[in-house]
Enzyme design. Sequence first.
Site, PDB file in Angstrom:
ATOM      1  N   ASP A   1      39.072  43.438 -13.645  1.00 27.34           N
ATOM      2  CA  ASP A   1      38.081  44.514 -13.639  1.00 27.34           C
ATOM      3  C   ASP A   1      38.729  45.749 -13.006  1.00 27.34           C
ATOM      4  O   ASP A   1      39.114  45.725 -11.835  1.00 27.34           O
ATOM      5  CB  ASP A   1      36.865  44.033 -12.824  1.00 27.34           C
ATOM      6  CG  ASP A   1      35.697  44.990 -12.903  1.00 27.34           C
ATOM      7  OD1 ASP A   1      35.813  46.044 -13.556  1.00 27.34           O
ATOM      8  OD2 ASP A   1      34.660  44.678 -12.277  1.00 27.34           O
TER       9      ASP A   1
ATOM     10  N   ASP B   1      36.438  48.197 -19.245  1.00 33.33           N
ATOM     11  CA  ASP B   1      37.206  48.005 -18.013  1.00 33.33           C
ATOM     12  C   ASP B   1      37.234  46.569 -17.507  1.00 33.33           C
ATOM     13  O   ASP B   1      37.682  46.322 -16.392  1.00 33.33           O
ATOM     14  CB  ASP B   1      36.680  48.932 -16.909  1.00 33.33           C
ATOM     15  CG  ASP B   1      35.297  48.540 -16.435  1.00 33.33           C
ATOM     16  OD1 ASP B   1      34.536  47.984 -17.241  1.00 33.33           O
ATOM     17  OD2 ASP B   1      34.985  48.791 -15.271  1.00 33.33           O
ATOM     18  N   GLU B   2      36.797  45.607 -18.305  1.00 35.37           N
ATOM     19  CA  GLU B   2      36.689  44.225 -17.825  1.00 35.37           C
ATOM     20  C   GLU B   2      37.085  43.247 -18.913  1.00 35.37           C
ATOM     21  O   GLU B   2      36.738  43.464 -20.077  1.00 35.37           O
ATOM     22  CB  GLU B   2      35.215  43.930 -17.563  1.00 35.37           C
ATOM     23  CG  GLU B   2      34.764  43.899 -16.154  1.00 35.37           C
ATOM     24  CD  GLU B   2      33.304  43.463 -16.136  1.00 35.37           C
ATOM     25  OE1 GLU B   2      33.057  42.257 -16.111  1.00 35.37           O
ATOM     26  OE2 GLU B   2      32.432  44.341 -16.164  1.00 35.37           O
TER      27      GLU B   2
HETATM   28 MG   LIG Z   1      35.167  48.054 -13.186  1.00 32.90          MG
END
Ligand SMILES: [Mg+2]
Length: 362
Positions: free
Chosen positions: A11, A106-107
């Site tokens: 993340d 983002d993950e």
């Molecule tokens: Mg994040």
Amino acid sequence: MADLRKIIHVDLDAFFAAVEQRDHPELRGKPVIVGGDPAGRGVVATCSYEARRYGIRSAMTAARARSLCPQAIFLRPRMEAYRDSSRQVMTILRRYTPLVEPLSLDEAFLDVTAATANGVLAVQIAREIRAAVRQETGLTISAGVSYNKLLAKLASDWRKPDGLFVIPPEKGLTFLSPLPVGKLHGVGPATVRKLSTMGIHTVLDLRNTPRETLIAQFGKAGAWFAEIARGRDHRPVQPSRARKSVGVERTFPENLEDRHLLLATLQDMAERVSARLQAQGLAGRTAGIKVRFADFRTVTRAYTFSQSIWRPETIAACLPGLLDNAIPVESHVSVRLLGVTVSALQAEEESPSHLGQMRLLD
Ligand SMILES: [Mg+2]
């Protein structure tokens, strides 16, 4: 039965705000908020850790964020820049396993069980990913390593930002027991309130509640709660659909300035891209380059052929033109990263005319 999988959850930290601070050094160390207009009804998409110290959080109204921190710098999102960085990170992840499941820009989850079969530790893969992301994108990414998705995700959050945390199988239950139930995947605010009226606050409370009671109260979800309270989660990591491009990129230990060297590097990359395409029986229609300058500014240039390409000399033939286009001949620049990609992929066509492709470049 013991779950022997090795799962990593990664993340990026304060992703949109981190990209802005990377691209605009004057924003570093300052409370930065990416989202809507504080004068309107916009909300906070992401804020920097400096802004979080003022109590600002994602999904809060931008107006409220400004009242908490009047000196905060508000920026509108630059989605293209975020998508570009996200693609770069996902490409790094796929070096370690094809089992990469992006959850958002983002993950992502990775199943590295096969990658660890030869004795490489999952935590070592997580370390390498974190170093590569920092080196190649200038961003920090937190990682969690465990034996299923539930615990890997909790682990990545545990040492944020820029953290790494491992929950081995024998520590799973101990880790979970004191957590508030709201930390569990699928346990939302309404469920937290209802569990609370039943006297269930922590995961240990939940584990000590008979499964039948949970099913009676929550139906199918109750069965899930009973499972995760025991640290069990058999959801597989599901990789995203077929790949859309094959590419190679490289960040240099020292920035490059010499144009001949830049071109030679691109041509070398074209050979490697070609080898990968042939190994997978793929061909594409579009050849592209990526150039990242010393200040992290990134440009891409692409050329689309009317027929399939996969041979190194065909890909290489368009590189001088693309490079001149990305870096005007008279300019003096310093380059930290180069990449070559072939996209618009399809299965290789039968006997495409190589000479026909060359003519298109004239
Ligand atoms: Mg994040």
